[in-house]
Design a protein around this motif. Structure first.
Motif, PDB file in Angstrom:
ATOM      1  N   SER A 373       0.707  -1.310  -0.059  1.00  0.00           N
ATOM      2  CA  SER A 373       0.042   0.020   0.197  1.00  0.00           C
ATOM      3  C   SER A 373       0.778   1.369  -0.154  1.00  0.00           C
ATOM      4  N   GLY A 394      -3.923  -2.082   1.493  1.00  0.00           N
ATOM      5  CA  GLY A 394      -4.097  -3.137   0.304  1.00  0.00           C
ATOM      6  C   GLY A 394      -3.055  -2.828  -0.819  1.00  0.00           C
ATOM      7  N   THR A 397      -3.033  -0.400  -6.956  1.00  0.00           N
ATOM      8  CA  THR A 397      -3.574  -0.914  -8.369  1.00  0.00           C
ATOM      9  C   THR A 397      -3.129   0.009  -9.645  1.00  0.00           C
ATOM     10  N   GLN A 413      -6.706  -1.237  -3.355  1.00  0.00           N
ATOM     11  CA  GLN A 413      -7.845  -1.988  -3.009  1.00  0.00           C
ATOM     12  C   GLN A 413      -8.498  -1.687  -1.803  1.00  0.00           C
ATOM     13  N   ASP A 414      -8.749  -0.467  -1.683  1.00  0.00           N
ATOM     14  CA  ASP A 414      -9.495   0.103  -0.575  1.00  0.00           C
ATOM     15  C   ASP A 414     -10.635   1.127  -1.004  1.00  0.00           C
ATOM     16  N   SER A 415     -10.964   0.639  -2.358  1.00  0.00           N
ATOM     17  CA  SER A 415     -12.053   1.344  -2.702  1.00  0.00           C
ATOM     18  C   SER A 415     -12.004   2.954  -2.732  1.00  0.00           C
ATOM     19  N   ASN A 436     -16.273  -2.158  -1.910  1.00  0.00           N
ATOM     20  CA  ASN A 436     -15.763  -3.170  -2.658  1.00  0.00           C
ATOM     21  C   ASN A 436     -15.687  -2.686  -4.163  1.00  0.00           C
ATOM     22  N   GLU A 438     -13.526  -1.754  -7.298  1.00  0.00           N
ATOM     23  CA  GLU A 438     -12.154  -2.130  -7.827  1.00  0.00           C
ATOM     24  C   GLU A 438     -11.665  -1.119  -8.605  1.00  0.00           C
ATOM     25  N   LYS A 440      -8.943  -0.149 -11.134  1.00  0.00           N
ATOM     26  CA  LYS A 440      -8.007  -0.925 -12.078  1.00  0.00           C
ATOM     27  C   LYS A 440      -7.158   0.109 -12.864  1.00  0.00           C
TER      28      LYS A 440
END
Length: 505
Positions: A373, A394, A397, A413-415, A436, A438, A440
């Motif tokens: 992270s 997380g 990304t 990945q922590d929205s 949730n 994602e 990308k």
């Protein structure tokens, strides 16, 4: 039982038999055929009138020769015409049979030729890949260099780094990077804070709708487009990398595939289109970076800079060097012309896989995301870690620098999407997304006015206000890539549903 002429299929008035084919003919018809061809019409063997054998049958008494004005004369003319038609029909049937045989033979030859061409094409492709692999590349000796050279520890943001010194990072290259950065900084200051007149206004952007979708670029058996990029000099050219191991170049205007590039042994997770050359780059978990010629449709260079999955790829503003990140914890700086790795660096203290990498617009610094992270800012010339941005939860990304050079957008990945000020080195805005969600893909448009977020759906924000102006949910799978056309005239996206979509007014 009546005798039937083999030519006219009628009962003959003067039947005769051919000793060559043992067939019965009307004498006048067979005589005409022999006069024209000199052969038996059934088997093509030589035949003369003298060889014909008459068959004696009872005939009615034929009328005397009528005058030319009588009905019998007309009937005689019709009979002669009928005979001519029968002969022509028979000849056509024979020609048709011959043509069918020739066509069948030609089709067999064509099929055999196609098989040979396909085999030769496959062999040529394999030979080209083998040749590209055999070219001198510094990546081939990276493992030896890392093992044999002493670790150089340098302080950066209070942490130590392990630098694998490579031969190629010479003062001339550093000077080249510095000169390019100076030019770019000057150009950006000239532009100032003015927004290009051609840039789409916010009120028009909010009216964008899906105008096209293409689902046939990549294989349906291994669905998913994992990466996306547009050609900076011609945004009609779209570059995609898929789960089917292929790289595809697509023409938006012509709506057709320009090239399908095959060579990776695993899925393609990162792609870049060169701004001024007909060259594209791709990276894969097969631990290779490939340089492709779009016009030639072949791989011209394989850069082996890493020993694990390549997770990020970014092209330097000079167009001559590539930045890559990997799960082997190293980032690498490579020369695309020679395939040589100029330098490789890892953060020895962190000991964590890198998940993405992106150059700053000036090219002297760049950012990397890590699996734990962290966002790390690096000085390319000194190869040191100069700043760290903690705060995400997380693996990181995606990261994206704004064209103004001041803002950095990051997703994990922590929205959430975090915005960082590179002048103050702090987080000044956090966009909290749905639970949730994602993240990308993150990308600023060329003017730095809009920020697009791709993931569970597509969202576009206007910078400074950071308010949402667009939201698209057309993809049935996770959105893996998003990009702006020139002056934000259109928006394009790719997803795990194997589709490439375009949005505009």
């Amino acid at each position: 039982m009546s005798l039937v002429c083999a030519i006219s299929n009628e009962v003959p008035e003067h039947p005769c038999v051919s000793p060559v084919s043992n067939q019965v003919f009307e004498r006048r018809l067979i005589e005409k055929y022999i006069a024209e061809n000199g052969a038996d019409p059934m088997n093509g063997q030589p035949l003369s009138e003298e060889q014909l054998i008459d068959i004696k049958v009872s005939h009615p008494i034929r009328p005397k020769a009528p005058s030319s004005t009588s009905i019998p004369a007309i009937l005689k003319a019709l009979q002669d015409e009928w005979d001519a038609v029968m002969l022509h029909s028979f000849t056509l049937r024979q020609q048709l049979q011959t043509t069918r045989q020739e066509l069948s033979h030609a089709l067999y030859q064509h099929d055999a030729a196609c098989r040979v061409i396909a085999r030769l094409t496959k062999e040529v492709t394999a030979a080209r890949e083998a040749l590209a692999t055999l070219k001198p590349q510094a990546g081939l000796v990276v493992a030896q260099a890392v093992a044999s050279q002493p670790h150089v520890t340098a302080g950066g943001a209070g942490e130590s780094m392990e630098v694998s010194e490579q031969v190629g990072m010479i003062p001339e290259i550093i000077q080249k990077l510095q000169d390019k950065a100076t030019v770019l900084t000057t150009e950006r200051k000239k532009r100032g804070k003015t927004v290009p007149e051609e840039l789409v206004r916010t009120e028009d952007l909010s009216k964008y709708r899906q105008v096209a979708t293409h689902a046939g670029l990549h294989s349906a058996s291994v669905p998913g487009i994992l990466s996306l990029d547009l050609c900076p000099s011609d945004t009609n050219k779209v570059l995609t990398g898929g789960a089917d191991k292929n790289v595809v170049v697509f023409d938006k205007k012509e709506e057709q595939i320009i090239a399908t590039l095959k060579g990776h042994t695993k899925k393609v997770t990162s792609v870049i289109y060169h701004p001024s050359q007909s060259v594209v780059f791709s990276a894969s978990p097969d631990s290779t970076i490939r340089v492709w010629s779009v016009t030639g449709g072949n791989c011209v260079q394989v850069v082996r800079a890493h020993e694990a999955s390549v997770t990020g790829l970014s092209l330097h503003a000079t167009g001559d060097y590539l930045l890559s990140s990997s799960e082997d914890q190293y980032w690498a700086f490579s020369d695309i012309q020679t395939g040589r790795v100029l330098t490789k660096v890892t953060d020895e203290a962190a000991g964590c896989a890198l998940t993405c990498a992106q150059f700053h617009p000036d090219g002297l610094i760049f950012g990397t995301g890590t699996a734990d992270s962290q966002i790390k800012i690096w000085d390319l010339k000194e190869r040191t870690n100069v700043a760290n941005f903690p705060g995400h939860i997380g693996p990181v990304t995606s990261i994206a620098f704004s064209e103004n050079g001041y803002y950095l957008a990051t997703g994990a990945q922590d929205s959430s999407v975090k915005l960082w000020d590179l002048r103050k080195l702090k987080n000044f805005k956090t966009i909290t997304l749905d639970n949730n969600y994602e993240v990308k893909s993150l990308v600023f448009d060329q003017s730095g006015t809009y920020l697009a977020v791709g993931g569970t759906d597509i969202r576009v924000y206007i910078c400074k206000q950071w308010s949402e102006v667009l939201n698209f949910t057309e993809h049935t799978g996770v959105v893996t890539g998003v990009a702006f056309g020139e002056h934000a005239q259109f928006l394009t996206s790719t997803g795990m549903d194997r589709s490439l979509k375009f949005y505009s007014l």
